[in-house]
Scaffold this motif. Structure first.
Motif, PDB file in Angstrom:
ATOM      1  N   LYS A   5       0.836  -1.199   0.000  1.00 24.85           N
ATOM      2  CA  LYS A   5       0.000   0.000   0.000  1.00 24.85           C
ATOM      3  C   LYS A   5       0.873   1.252   0.000  1.00 24.85           C
ATOM      4  N   PRO A   6       1.677   1.451  -1.073  1.00 14.34           N
ATOM      5  CA  PRO A   6       2.591   2.589  -1.076  1.00 14.34           C
ATOM      6  C   PRO A   6       1.908   3.936  -1.280  1.00 14.34           C
ATOM      7  N   SER A   7       0.787   3.958  -1.962  1.00 12.53           N
ATOM      8  CA  SER A   7       0.079   5.221  -2.158  1.00 12.53           C
ATOM      9  C   SER A   7      -1.407   4.916  -2.225  1.00 12.53           C
ATOM     10  N   SER A   8      -2.207   5.940  -2.059  1.00 16.44           N
ATOM     11  CA  SER A   8      -3.645   5.710  -2.067  1.00 16.44           C
ATOM     12  C   SER A   8      -4.369   6.930  -2.605  1.00 16.44           C
ATOM     13  N   PHE A   9      -5.638   6.713  -2.926  1.00 18.06           N
ATOM     14  CA  PHE A   9      -6.543   7.789  -3.286  1.00 18.06           C
ATOM     15  C   PHE A   9      -7.942   7.318  -2.961  1.00 18.06           C
ATOM     16  N   ALA A  10      -8.869   8.232  -2.870  1.00 22.87           N
ATOM     17  CA  ALA A  10     -10.226   7.896  -2.476  1.00 22.87           C
ATOM     18  C   ALA A  10     -11.182   8.158  -3.630  1.00 22.87           C
ATOM     19  N   PRO A  11     -11.991   7.166  -3.982  1.00 23.95           N
ATOM     20  CA  PRO A  11     -13.005   7.410  -5.014  1.00 23.95           C
ATOM     21  C   PRO A  11     -14.164   8.216  -4.430  1.00 23.95           C
ATOM     22  N   TYR A  12     -14.868   8.910  -5.283  1.00 24.99           N
ATOM     23  CA  TYR A  12     -16.045   9.656  -4.875  1.00 24.99           C
ATOM     24  C   TYR A  12     -17.264   8.954  -5.438  1.00 24.99           C
ATOM     25  N   PHE A  13     -18.310   8.816  -4.642  1.00 21.79           N
ATOM     26  CA  PHE A  13     -19.562   8.210  -5.075  1.00 21.79           C
ATOM     27  C   PHE A  13     -20.698   9.176  -4.771  1.00 21.79           C
ATOM     28  N   THR A  14     -21.756   9.093  -5.565  1.00 21.65           N
ATOM     29  CA  THR A  14     -22.966   9.816  -5.193  1.00 21.65           C
ATOM     30  C   THR A  14     -23.494   9.174  -3.918  1.00 21.65           C
ATOM     31  N   GLY A  15     -24.358   9.852  -3.212  1.00 20.75           N
ATOM     32  CA  GLY A  15     -24.944   9.284  -2.005  1.00 20.75           C
ATOM     33  C   GLY A  15     -25.651   7.970  -2.284  1.00 20.75           C
ATOM     34  N   GLU A  16     -26.401   7.936  -3.378  1.00 25.08           N
ATOM     35  CA  GLU A  16     -27.129   6.722  -3.768  1.00 25.08           C
ATOM     36  C   GLU A  16     -26.174   5.555  -4.054  1.00 25.08           C
ATOM     37  N   ASP A  17     -25.120   5.837  -4.817  1.00 24.67           N
ATOM     38  CA  ASP A  17     -24.141   4.789  -5.124  1.00 24.67           C
ATOM     39  C   ASP A  17     -23.401   4.326  -3.871  1.00 24.67           C
ATOM     40  N   ALA A  18     -23.038   5.261  -3.008  1.00 30.89           N
ATOM     41  CA  ALA A  18     -22.350   4.900  -1.766  1.00 30.89           C
ATOM     42  C   ALA A  18     -23.237   4.007  -0.902  1.00 30.89           C
ATOM     43  N   ASP A  19     -24.536   4.324  -0.866  1.00 31.36           N
ATOM     44  CA  ASP A  19     -25.477   3.479  -0.122  1.00 31.36           C
ATOM     45  C   ASP A  19     -25.479   2.057  -0.672  1.00 31.36           C
ATOM     46  N   GLN A  20     -25.438   1.927  -1.997  1.00 33.82           N
ATOM     47  CA  GLN A  20     -25.447   0.607  -2.618  1.00 33.82           C
ATOM     48  C   GLN A  20     -24.145  -0.150  -2.364  1.00 33.82           C
ATOM     49  N   VAL A  21     -23.029   0.549  -2.390  1.00 34.21           N
ATOM     50  CA  VAL A  21     -21.740  -0.096  -2.102  1.00 34.21           C
ATOM     51  C   VAL A  21     -21.744  -0.630  -0.680  1.00 34.21           C
ATOM     52  N   ARG A  22     -22.186   0.203   0.256  1.00 32.52           N
ATOM     53  CA  ARG A  22     -22.243  -0.242   1.650  1.00 32.52           C
ATOM     54  C   ARG A  22     -23.204  -1.411   1.817  1.00 32.52           C
ATOM     55  N   ALA A  23     -24.372  -1.329   1.171  1.00 30.09           N
ATOM     56  CA  ALA A  23     -25.366  -2.402   1.286  1.00 30.09           C
ATOM     57  C   ALA A  23     -24.829  -3.704   0.699  1.00 30.09           C
ATOM     58  N   ALA A  24     -24.154  -3.622  -0.433  1.00 25.28           N
ATOM     59  CA  ALA A  24     -23.578  -4.823  -1.046  1.00 25.28           C
ATOM     60  C   ALA A  24     -22.541  -5.445  -0.127  1.00 25.28           C
ATOM     61  N   PHE A  25     -21.715  -4.604   0.467  1.00 23.19           N
ATOM     62  CA  PHE A  25     -20.709  -5.122   1.390  1.00 23.19           C
ATOM     63  C   PHE A  25     -21.358  -5.781   2.597  1.00 23.19           C
ATOM     64  N   LEU A  26     -22.351  -5.119   3.184  1.00 19.45           N
ATOM     65  CA  LEU A  26     -23.018  -5.678   4.357  1.00 19.45           C
ATOM     66  C   LEU A  26     -23.752  -6.976   4.034  1.00 19.45           C
ATOM     67  N   ALA A  27     -24.363  -7.044   2.850  1.00 15.81           N
ATOM     68  CA  ALA A  27     -25.148  -8.219   2.486  1.00 15.81           C
ATOM     69  C   ALA A  27     -24.294  -9.397   2.039  1.00 15.81           C
ATOM     70  N   ALA A  28     -23.218  -9.126   1.323  1.00 12.56           N
ATOM     71  CA  ALA A  28     -22.483 -10.230   0.703  1.00 12.56           C
ATOM     72  C   ALA A  28     -20.981 -10.174   0.861  1.00 12.56           C
ATOM     73  N   GLY A  29     -20.462  -9.107   1.404  1.00 13.11           N
ATOM     74  CA  GLY A  29     -19.012  -8.961   1.511  1.00 13.11           C
ATOM     75  C   GLY A  29     -18.343 -10.106   2.233  1.00 13.11           C
ATOM     76  N   HIS A  30     -18.894 -10.497   3.370  1.00 18.21           N
ATOM     77  CA  HIS A  30     -18.281 -11.585   4.144  1.00 18.21           C
ATOM     78  C   HIS A  30     -18.361 -12.912   3.405  1.00 18.21           C
ATOM     79  N   VAL A  31     -19.457 -13.147   2.682  1.00 18.33           N
ATOM     80  CA  VAL A  31     -19.623 -14.384   1.907  1.00 18.33           C
ATOM     81  C   VAL A  31     -18.595 -14.453   0.776  1.00 18.33           C
ATOM     82  N   GLU A  32     -18.301 -13.297   0.186  1.00 16.26           N
ATOM     83  CA  GLU A  32     -17.360 -13.225  -0.932  1.00 16.26           C
ATOM     84  C   GLU A  32     -15.911 -13.099  -0.474  1.00 16.26           C
ATOM     85  N   GLY A  33     -15.691 -12.986   0.818  1.00 21.24           N
ATOM     86  CA  GLY A  33     -14.337 -12.956   1.349  1.00 21.24           C
ATOM     87  C   GLY A  33     -13.728 -11.578   1.507  1.00 21.24           C
TER      88      GLY A  33
END
Length: 93
Positions: A5-33
């Motif tokens: 992890k030598p360098s980083s940057f942060a993506p920007y999402f609309t509120g709606e898209d960010a909600d979906q990313v979080r929901a996808a992670f909460l619903a399936a993130g652990h199952v997908e590893g």
């Protein structure tokens, strides 16, 4: 998944898209590893980078572009509006 992890940057999402990313992670993130939402975003981004390499660079990695190669921040509102208009025009043809 990147281990260095030598360098980083942060993506920007609309509120709606960010909600979906979080929901996808909460619903399936652990199952997908995925241990974190960052791992999910990283995996999705690198998958797209590999697709772009196949399509636009004969499947080979590009020479790296280090920190400072990109301008910081989001596109301006004018740039976003221009892109939206361009995309609408492409959809109508």
């Amino acid at each position: 998944m990147s281990r260095k992890k030598p360098s980083s940057f942060a993506p920007y999402f609309t509120g709606e898209d960010a909600d979906q990313v979080r929901a996808a992670f909460l619903a399936a993130g652990h199952v997908e590893g995925y241990a974190s939402i960052s791992e999910l975003i990283e995996a999705a981004t690198l998958k797209e980078v590999r697709r772009l390499q196949r399509k636009h660079h004969n499947g080979k990695p590009w020479e790296g572009a280090g920190p400072g190669a990109l301008r910081p921040g989001q596109r301006t509102r004018t740039e976003q509006d221009t892109e939206r208009k361009k995309n609408r025009g492409n959809q109508q043809t």
